[in-house]
Design an enzyme around this catalytic site. Sequence first.
Site, PDB file in Angstrom:
ATOM      1  N   ASP A 234       0.888  -1.171   0.000  1.00 44.34           N
ATOM      2  CA  ASP A 234       0.000   0.000   0.000  1.00 44.34           C
ATOM      3  C   ASP A 234       0.918   1.210   0.000  1.00 44.34           C
ATOM      4  O   ASP A 234       1.533   1.533   1.021  1.00 44.34           O
ATOM      5  CB  ASP A 234      -0.894  -0.037   1.248  1.00 44.34           C
ATOM      6  N   TYR A 355      -8.509 -10.505   5.023  1.00 44.24           N
ATOM      7  CA  TYR A 355      -7.336 -10.802   5.844  1.00 44.24           C
ATOM      8  C   TYR A 355      -7.654 -12.042   6.682  1.00 44.24           C
ATOM      9  O   TYR A 355      -8.512 -11.992   7.567  1.00 44.24           O
ATOM     10  CB  TYR A 355      -7.004  -9.605   6.735  1.00 44.24           C
TER      11      TYR A 355
HETATM   12 MN   LIG Z   1      -6.470   4.201   1.008  1.00 44.44          MN
END
Ligand SMILES: [Mn+2]
Length: 406
Positions: A234, A355
């Site tokens: 990310d 997850y």
């Molecule tokens: Mn974001």
Amino acid sequence: MIHQKRRQELLSRIEDNALVIVCTNSELQRNADVTFPFRPDSSFWYLTGFMEPDAIAVFSKNNYSIFLRPKDKTKEIWNGKRLGVDAAPEALLANNAYSIEEFSEQLETLIDDESVLYYDNNSTNILAQDIASADNIKTLLPHLSEMRLLKDEIEIKNMQTSADLAAAAHTQAMTKVKPGMFEYEIAALFDAEFKRNNSTHAYTPIVAGGANACVLHYIENNEALEDGDLLLIDAGCETVGYASDITRTFPINGRFSEAQKQIYSIVLDAQKAAIDCLKPGGPVNHAHETACETITKGLTELGIISEDLPLNEFYMHNTGHWLGLDVHDCGQYKLNDEHRQFEPGMVMTVEPGIYIRKNDKIDPKYWNIGIRIEDDVLITESGNTVLTHSLVKEIDDIEHLMNGSL
Ligand SMILES: [Mn+2]
């Protein structure tokens, strides 16, 4: 000049006798006499274009005053040039400029009894003390955030540049990762790619191999990348102030396992279904609802979601947020307690995830799979444009890219 236009637009949204006060940040000490790299306050930057620390803008229908650091020969030799009081009015299209040290005393002359004072809640405590005595004080952010929420052409161009740059860095990460490398080696690709394009990270990147991907805000980025595991990244950059925010998840060895493919396909389906909800007139909460439905269906079919293990065991965050000068940009999601509708010019991320932590009730082949897929989406007149479209996300495309056949 765009900043002048924005100040006028903001004033047109509030009372005629409004006086707006907006502060930027001060430098933040890292240790001893070392400071963190400076970044202006987003709203201050948006309204003034001025990028030095320790400045305050005060403006009304009739006047724009800027308070800033005065020229200082010694400090400029050590720490760099300052615009200074004399040059400020012309450079910033202000009527008056003063030293920041004069703020308290000058403010009294700028406020009259009739003024409605608007200030940004993010402004410093110093300001709060200075205006504590005024009685008609309102918060600026609801008005300002409505403006910042709708991006103009220049902002959209900057956001596209930011998206392209982050997409290119993610592409590099996919092509260069190998089992045995460390997470920080991949993080360094982003550092270099952003830096050499005169850009910075918009936030601390997450480079999470294997089980680390199940820690939502994992930023240690210091473990080895194992053969057979997935890598979740990310990372987004900031270009001319504007953030991109991208997540991709891919196999460290270049091939998804069957179990990884099953989970990945659910997240991808959820993401695409959610992106389809981003269009003018669509309520902003539909993307999340749609993503939740898709993930619930998929994980139930695989026997992962059960009575004991509901959706929020596996998907515990929202599907998106506004994006702009701030990675979690300002802008209300509800108006009068109702979910608002999308309008052209808004930019939102779409980032569902799954997850799966180690759990004896779940088949071990799914353990430690953490997957998120995130794109940045601009609402247009006819629907939407995925600003981050240049980065692959289909399973076949990822595998082809990683194995050199794309
Ligand atoms: Mn974001």
